[in-house]
Motif scaffolding. Structure first.
Motif: not given
Length: 356
Positions: A116-117, A128-131, A136-137, A140-142
């Motif tokens: 679920c990314r 890449v975003w975590n849900l 909301t997102f 994952m990488v700053s």
């Protein structure tokens, strides 16, 4: 295999950029330069919902975000202002969140149902975003690594464990888990099919590369009149490859042999039919094409035709009356010639006379 135009969809006032078919093939999402996302029924051709987002600019990417087998419950779209918006179904699709994804236009979105990314590409870098449960997102990488080239497409592969990013000008395809490989051309657009990356090379068609080393294995050649990134869609069960076109039609290729199979005549000569997407159900294949022309943009839905063209029916069924008469005449001539040859060899002209 023949395709017929089931119906035409008209709603956008400007160019249509992106198309997305839901998991079960019943809904279609379209996004365009008018800042609108439209939800369509692929069963009836009716418009279900229209979502206006004028502040976002033009709609540049769109993806269904399925978190279970039901499908058709959530989608996300990216716009030219760099925002990613999430919508969830509740009688109609309702706004859930907006995330500033990139400084420039969102070039591509990908969804990984395993974790679920969401992955996005824009302003030269992927993210890449975590849900989260509130839809909301969170990134994952700053500080993702930024390239000087346009990151034109992004895909999850290896069941979501790896990420593949393709760059327009350089021809680089960056696999997050296994380094960077380079194809032999620029990458106008790309589609992922299992362990193969299909690339619109902006020169003479589509090239097929094996992942992870990007070894060239096949080409689907077609004429390119204008240097426009064309979208690609694979219908694996039907054995077909669909490619957009720059002269009023989309193109169909045999996915196994690379042979040209025909075209889908969408518009007039010179029209750009850039967006194309296909969906395979239990029995038939659907193809949707769209025009990239402001003012009279449209989408056409094509389905496999059950009716064989008339010329094919004539050739594959019983011969026509004129053909049957010609066959009878030819048989009679053969019999007479055969009898004459035997008579000449034996000298039995009287026998031949009686036979005639």
């Amino acid at each position: 295999m023949e395709f017929a135009n089931n119906f035409t969809l008209n709603r956008h006032t400007k160019a249509v950029n992106v198309l997305a078919v839901s998991k079960h093939g019943s809904l279609l999402l379209t996004g365009g330069n008018d800042g609108c996302v439209v939800v369509w029924s692929l069963t009836s051709g009716e418009m279900i919902q229209e979502i206006h987002s004028p502040a976002a600019g033009y709609i540049s990417a769109i993806i269904w975000a399925d978190i279970d087998d039901r499908g058709e419950t959530m989608f996300a779209f990216g716009a030219s202002n760099g925002n990613i918006q999430m919508y969830e179904y509740d009688a109609l699709f309702e706004f859930r969140s907006a995330t500033i994804g990139h400084l420039g236009a969102i070039e591509s979105l990908a969804w990984d149902p395993n974790y679920c990314r969401l992955a996005s590409a824009g302003d030269g870098h992927p993210q890449v975003w975590n849900l989260r449960p509130d839809k909301t997102f969170t990134p994952m990488v700053s500080q993702p690594e930024k390239q000087v080239y346009v990151a034109c497409t992004i895909h999850f592969y290896d069941k979501g464990a790896s990420l593949l990013v393709s760059y327009l000008e350089s021809g680089d395809s960056l696999g997050i888990s296994n380094g960077t490989e380079k194809v032999s051309s620029r990458i106008g657009n790309a589609a992922l099919d299992g362990n193969y990356l299909l690339v619109s090379n902006l020169k003479d068609g589509v090239d097929k590369y094996a992942i992870p080393n990007l070894t060239h294995v096949q080409s689907f050649n077609h004429v390119i009149l204008r240097n426009i990134p064309l979208q690609i869609s694979v219908a694996r069960q039907s054995g077909l490859l669909f490619v957009g076109g720059d002269d009023g039609f989309a193109q169909i290729f045999d996915y196994t042999t690379g042979a040209y199979r025909g075209q889908l005549d969408h518009g007039s000569r010179g029209d750009c039919i850039t967006p194309v997407v296909s969906h395979e159900g239990r029995s038939k294949c659907l193809v949707i094409t769209g025009t990239c022309l402001n003012g009279h943009s449209s989408m056409k839905v094509w389905g496999e035709s059950d009716v064989m063209p008339e010329e094919h029916v004539t050739s594959l069924s019983s011969p026509s009356p004129s053909t049957a008469v010609q066959l009878v005449r030819f048989a009679i001539i053969c019999v007479l010639v055969n009898a004459l040859m035997h008579a000449l060899q034996s000298g039995a002209f009287s026998t031949l006379y009686v036979l005639l």
